[in-house]
Design a protein around this motif. Structure first.
Motif, PDB file in Angstrom:
ATOM      1  N   ILE A 481       0.838  -1.201   0.000  1.00 21.61           N
ATOM      2  CA  ILE A 481       0.000   0.000   0.000  1.00 21.61           C
ATOM      3  C   ILE A 481       0.875   1.254   0.000  1.00 21.61           C
ATOM      4  O   ILE A 481       0.608   2.217  -0.723  1.00 21.61           O
ATOM      5  CB  ILE A 481      -0.945  -0.017   1.210  1.00 21.61           C
ATOM      6  N   ARG A 482       1.929   1.238   0.809  1.00 15.89           N
ATOM      7  CA  ARG A 482       2.824   2.403   0.860  1.00 15.89           C
ATOM      8  C   ARG A 482       3.556   2.593  -0.470  1.00 15.89           C
ATOM      9  O   ARG A 482       3.766   3.727  -0.912  1.00 15.89           O
ATOM     10  CB  ARG A 482       3.811   2.240   2.004  1.00 15.89           C
ATOM     11  N   GLU A 483       3.960   1.496  -1.107  1.00 17.49           N
ATOM     12  CA  GLU A 483       4.618   1.608  -2.408  1.00 17.49           C
ATOM     13  C   GLU A 483       3.672   2.186  -3.455  1.00 17.49           C
ATOM     14  O   GLU A 483       4.075   3.005  -4.290  1.00 17.49           O
ATOM     15  CB  GLU A 483       5.126   0.236  -2.846  1.00 17.49           C
ATOM     16  N   ALA A 484       2.411   1.775  -3.418  1.00 21.39           N
ATOM     17  CA  ALA A 484       1.435   2.330  -4.372  1.00 21.39           C
ATOM     18  C   ALA A 484       1.217   3.817  -4.124  1.00 21.39           C
ATOM     19  O   ALA A 484       1.070   4.606  -5.064  1.00 21.39           O
ATOM     20  CB  ALA A 484       0.117   1.565  -4.255  1.00 21.39           C
ATOM     21  N   ALA A 485       1.205   4.229  -2.854  1.00 18.04           N
ATOM     22  CA  ALA A 485       1.030   5.647  -2.541  1.00 18.04           C
ATOM     23  C   ALA A 485       2.234   6.470  -2.985  1.00 18.04           C
ATOM     24  O   ALA A 485       2.082   7.599  -3.457  1.00 18.04           O
ATOM     25  CB  ALA A 485       0.790   5.818  -1.042  1.00 18.04           C
ATOM     26  N   GLU A 486       3.442   5.926  -2.827  1.00 15.67           N
ATOM     27  CA  GLU A 486       4.637   6.657  -3.261  1.00 15.67           C
ATOM     28  C   GLU A 486       4.711   6.771  -4.779  1.00 15.67           C
ATOM     29  O   GLU A 486       5.212   7.768  -5.303  1.00 15.67           O
ATOM     30  CB  GLU A 486       5.889   5.955  -2.726  1.00 15.67           C
ATOM     31  N   ALA A 487       4.221   5.757  -5.492  1.00 19.99           N
ATOM     32  CA  ALA A 487       4.284   5.788  -6.952  1.00 19.99           C
ATOM     33  C   ALA A 487       3.151   6.580  -7.581  1.00 19.99           C
ATOM     34  O   ALA A 487       3.248   6.980  -8.743  1.00 19.99           O
ATOM     35  CB  ALA A 487       4.260   4.360  -7.501  1.00 19.99           C
ATOM     36  N   ALA A 488       2.067   6.828  -6.821  1.00 20.41           N
ATOM     37  CA  ALA A 488       0.892   7.491  -7.401  1.00 20.41           C
ATOM     38  C   ALA A 488       1.197   8.864  -7.979  1.00 20.41           C
ATOM     39  O   ALA A 488       0.725   9.194  -9.077  1.00 20.41           O
ATOM     40  CB  ALA A 488      -0.220   7.574  -6.359  1.00 20.41           C
ATOM     41  N   PRO A 489       1.975   9.741  -7.301  1.00 17.96           N
ATOM     42  CA  PRO A 489       2.218  11.071  -7.893  1.00 17.96           C
ATOM     43  C   PRO A 489       3.037  11.047  -9.171  1.00 17.96           C
ATOM     44  O   PRO A 489       3.034  12.031  -9.914  1.00 17.96           O
ATOM     45  CB  PRO A 489       2.984  11.817  -6.775  1.00 17.96           C
ATOM     46  N   TYR A 490       3.716   9.918  -9.464  1.00 15.08           N
ATOM     47  CA  TYR A 490       4.580   9.868 -10.642  1.00 15.08           C
ATOM     48  C   TYR A 490       3.901   9.223 -11.831  1.00 15.08           C
ATOM     49  O   TYR A 490       4.510   9.082 -12.891  1.00 15.08           O
ATOM     50  CB  TYR A 490       5.858   9.088 -10.309  1.00 15.08           C
ATOM     51  N   ILE A 491       2.656   8.798 -11.683  1.00 12.02           N
ATOM     52  CA  ILE A 491       1.904   8.256 -12.812  1.00 12.02           C
ATOM     53  C   ILE A 491       1.406   9.419 -13.657  1.00 12.02           C
ATOM     54  O   ILE A 491       0.711  10.309 -13.169  1.00 12.02           O
ATOM     55  CB  ILE A 491       0.734   7.386 -12.314  1.00 12.02           C
ATOM     56  N   VAL A 492       1.789   9.416 -14.936  1.00  8.66           N
ATOM     57  CA  VAL A 492       1.497  10.559 -15.803  1.00  8.66           C
ATOM     58  C   VAL A 492       0.012  10.601 -16.108  1.00  8.66           C
ATOM     59  O   VAL A 492      -0.588   9.591 -16.472  1.00  8.66           O
ATOM     60  CB  VAL A 492       2.311  10.463 -17.113  1.00  8.66           C
TER      61      VAL A 492
END
Length: 586
Positions: A481-492
């Motif tokens: 869940i934390r990895e998905a939250a960290e990657a969310a702002p970088y999804i174009v």
């Protein structure tokens, strides 16, 4: 601001007293000369005006403020439990003939995500957990800021005053609470005069247990108790106590036994000193424990409501009360503002629609007061004739309330996702009907909120909601869940409104055509846009951002030579030191 009311280090006089010395001990010798010189210097310098943080500043800063998704999910679960307790108490009161739910409804719409949430609106009954939490928030934030900026906060202490006798269900609990509150108020006044004890806060709390449970707890502590014989083993008893925050303004170590005797006589309660304040939430809290509220019957809840109705459960006192009054007079409130990637900082923020106070010229104000006092003004009285009253249109009762009444915009909250967003408050929400006068405000608020969201590197609303669902479902592990939250702002996501449009034809003419071969699937998608042009790359950065990045790269390049020389010199010094150590060892 008074030296006793400090909230900020810039507004409070520095404390020159050593912690081991008497607080009220006057300076002697050289210390006296230094203190007088510093005091003269401070009085000769005009105070610096404090910069005010506005409501719009908080909106820009706190939008898209991210929390740990796992912690956010636990916070949401606790909020649901609190709302469930409030609904249970409200339903129990309604069955008893007491309606604490207002007729008007309230709908919260996420300004970024667009999530619509309907809420029940309760009366200002502080026995309801959600209402009590809302009222406590201002006191908690204010007390934290007051303590963090006060020059003598290291002397603040926390004590508990407990009534000698418990109250059975159905007893006169209201009289016991009011009596303890009044005795504490009188005690604080006398303690200030006799011992220099400044009371800052008083909060009422009561615990629930049967007589047998209280006897067992007393016996475990090695004390005697016979409440079961007096009230019955299964009788539910409520024990009232008060959490008191106080400040010894001077050293009373020699007078401490006398002070304890005075306190017991003045309050008719047992005193327990809990030391220095570690956590404000342990002092300012709900009047009853959640487990006790869930265990209470409907008749018991109605009795508690009647006993606590219109009583001040949380009461600021002394200089803290004056500080809050000054805050209200200035049109400010204490809000946690985002500051980097930490937990933020508590700041005094101007309420929406308020302007910073203008500097006051005391001489001009005094002259103005003299002029106003010398002029006698007779108020004019206007009477309306009966014939004129006939022209006034009579008030008619509206059969159906208007739909989609826009009430306002809240500060960013973590209501729907781990990223904070402002919420639009709407009354009588009806999605099938158009908004009235506030429709223009809603569009402007949503556009502004999305701009702040994008400027603070918030993810796309769809990604934020996806991470929120993952955190609430608890199907995946916490690390995932934390990895998905960290990657969310970088999804174009190219649908964001900050992508600049081409200013002229030259901007599009300079783009390089893409002549690469495409796969059949991609080619099929491209054929859906006849007349479109394929380019290699589209620059989404604005010209101002590119210029700023160029200046930063140029500055780093200029400083690189300096840092390289510094590293060489450091290496030479380290090598020389190593040679010296080897020679000494030899």
């Amino acid at each position: 601001m008074s030296l006793r009311l400090g909230y900020d280090q810039s507004d409070a006089a520095p404390n020159f007293t050593h912690p081991a010395k008497n607080v009220d001990e006057p300076a002697k010798g050289l210390s006296k000369l230094i203190a007088s010189a510093v005091a003269a210097l401070e009085t000769s310098v005009a105070p610096v005006r404090r910069s005010h943080t506005t409501h719009d500043d908080v909106m820009r800063s706190n939008t898209a403020w991210s929390l740990d998704p796992v912690a956010w999910a636990k916070r949401q679960a606790a909020t649901k439990v609190l709302e469930g307790q409030t609904e249970r108490i409200a339903d129990a009161l309604l069955r008893a003939g007491v309606n604490v739910v207002l007729d008007g409804d309230l709908t919260m719409i996420g300004a970024v995500t667009g999530v619509v949430e309907h809420q029940r609106v309760y009366r200002a009954v502080r026995f309801l957990p959600t209402v009590a939490g809302r009222d406590r928030r201002g006191i908690v934030n204010g007390l934290k800021l007051f303590i963090s900026g006060h020059p003598n906060s290291r002397y603040f202490r926390y004590a508990v005053m407990t009534c000698a006798q418990p109250v059975p269900v159905g007893g006169d609990l209201r009289t016991v609470i009011r009596g303890l509150s009044r005795r504490i108020s009188k005690w604080s006044h006398e303690a200030r005069k006799k011992y220099g004890i400044e009371a800052l806060y008083r909060g009422i709390e009561f615990t629930r247990a049967t007589a047998a449970e209280r006897d067992a707890a007393a016996h475990a502590r090695g004390e005697t108790s016979d409440l079961s014989e007096e009230y019955g083993a299964d009788t539910v008893l409520y024990h009232v106590h008060a959490n008191v925050l106080y400040w010894p303004t001077r050293n009373i170590a020699k007078l401490w036994p006398e002070f304890l005797r005075f306190t017991h006589h003045a309050t008719d309660a047992w005193w327990k000193d809990n030391g220095r304040v570690e956590k404000v939430e342990e002092i300012v809290k709900y009047c009853s424990k959640p487990a006790d509220t869930l265990a209470a019957s409907d008749d018991e809840l109605v009795w508690l409501y009647q006993a606590t109705r219109r009583l001040k459960i949380c009461q600021p006192l002394g200089v803290f009360k004056l500080w809050l009054a000054e805050l209200e007079k200035a049109g400010e409130k204490v809000v946690r503002v985002r500051d980097g990637r930490g937990d933020g900082r508590l700041r005094r923020v101007l309420k929406r629609g308020r302007k910073p106070p203008e500097p006051v010229d005391e001489y001009l104000e005094a002259k103005k007061a003299e002029q106003e006092a010398g002029e006698a003004v007779t108020p004019a009285v206007t009477e309306i004739a009966d014939s004129d009253k006939a022209d006034v249109a009579p008030k008619t009762q509206r059969e159906t309330p208007p739909s989609n009444v826009v009430l306002g915009l809240t500060l960013p909250q973590w209501r729907h996702t781990p990223w904070a967003e402002p919420l639009i408050m709407v009354q009588h929400y009806d999605p099938t009907k158009a908004f009235g006068e506030g429709s223009g405000d809603i569009e402007a608020w949503r556009q502004r909120a999305r701009e702040d969201w994008d400027n603070n590197w918030g993810p796309s609303p769809a990604e934020a909601l996806r991470v929120a669902r993952m955190a609430l479902d608890t199907v995946m592990s916490a690390d995932d869940i934390r990895e998905a939250a960290e990657a969310a702002p970088y999804i174009v996501h190219t649908c964001r409104p900050t992508v600049p449009e081409p200013r002229n034809e030259n901007d599009t003419a300079q783009l390089e055509n893409d002549d690469r071969e495409l796969s059949e699937d991609v080619a099929e998608i491209v054929r859906m846009f006849p007349g479109a042009r394929r380019v290699v790359y589209i620059g989404f950065e604005s010209s101002e951002r590119l210029a700023r990045q160029a200046r930063m790269r140029s500055s780093l390049a200029e400083k690189e030579a300096h840092w390289a020389q510094w590293r060489r010199n450091s290496g030479d010094r380290l090598g020389l030191r190593a040679d010296t150590l080897q020679q000494n060892a030899a």
